[in-house]
Design a protein around this motif. Sequence first.
Motif, PDB file in Angstrom:
ATOM      1  N   LEU A 103       0.878   4.196  -2.765  1.00 57.98           N
ATOM      2  CA  LEU A 103       0.676   5.605  -2.398  1.00 57.98           C
ATOM      3  C   LEU A 103       1.796   6.477  -2.974  1.00 57.98           C
ATOM      4  N   LYS A 125       0.840  -1.206   0.000  1.00 55.43           N
ATOM      5  CA  LYS A 125       0.000   0.000   0.000  1.00 55.43           C
ATOM      6  C   LYS A 125       0.875   1.257   0.000  1.00 55.43           C
ATOM      7  N   THR A 126       1.899   1.275   0.818  1.00 49.60           N
ATOM      8  CA  THR A 126       2.798   2.427   0.894  1.00 49.60           C
ATOM      9  C   THR A 126       3.452   2.683  -0.461  1.00 49.60           C
ATOM     10  N   PRO A 144      -4.537   7.274  -4.594  1.00 41.65           N
ATOM     11  CA  PRO A 144      -5.105   7.799  -3.342  1.00 41.65           C
ATOM     12  C   PRO A 144      -5.387   6.683  -2.323  1.00 41.65           C
ATOM     13  N   SER A 145      -5.208   7.006  -1.061  1.00 43.12           N
ATOM     14  CA  SER A 145      -5.367   5.993  -0.010  1.00 43.12           C
ATOM     15  C   SER A 145      -6.794   5.477   0.110  1.00 43.12           C
TER      16      SER A 145
END
Length: 191
Positions: free
Chosen positions: A147, A143-144, A152-153
């Motif tokens: 990003l 996920k990081t 977008p988160s």
Amino acid sequence: MKRFLVVMVIAGAISVTGCSQKKIAIAPEQTPQSKMQSQSSAAEKDKLAADSSRESITEKQLAKAQQAEVQPTVKEVDANLRDILFDFDQYDLREDAKPVLRELAMLLSKDPKTKVIIEGHCDERGTNEYNLALGERRAHAAKTYLLSLGIPSNRIQTASYGEEKPACSESTEACWAKNRRDHFVLAVSGK
């Protein structure tokens, strides 16, 4: 139910007599007045429970209908987008994972309605709690990276399955290597 009635009678007796040091417990079977009170309060409770269950069913149905309108349909990503793998007891991204994540980022940037669920997995070694935490760290690492690529988160969710959903069920190093992975599921909004 009897225990509740006894507690209610005791509470009533305490409130009538005040907070004296002497406590009197009257069982519902001992006086006709307490029998009538317990029967009427039980009937009232049944009526309230029926009314609230009707309300909660209605609320549940409403929530389910609203959720069906906005809940995305889930489909797995294309076969050409593969899982990313991790080294034993590690959650740092390997170099071979980055091209897969870049491909996923391109796929996500093409359709703003598409979201991704990153599922973190582990091999069978270690405790359940440890593997769930490690799976979460692995999903968070992907996920990081997404990003950092500009996704977008709010379009990325993570989940950890630890050792619960193995890709391979043999107890060999080759099989364990396949289980140390992040798997990607796309969620596409709309009908």
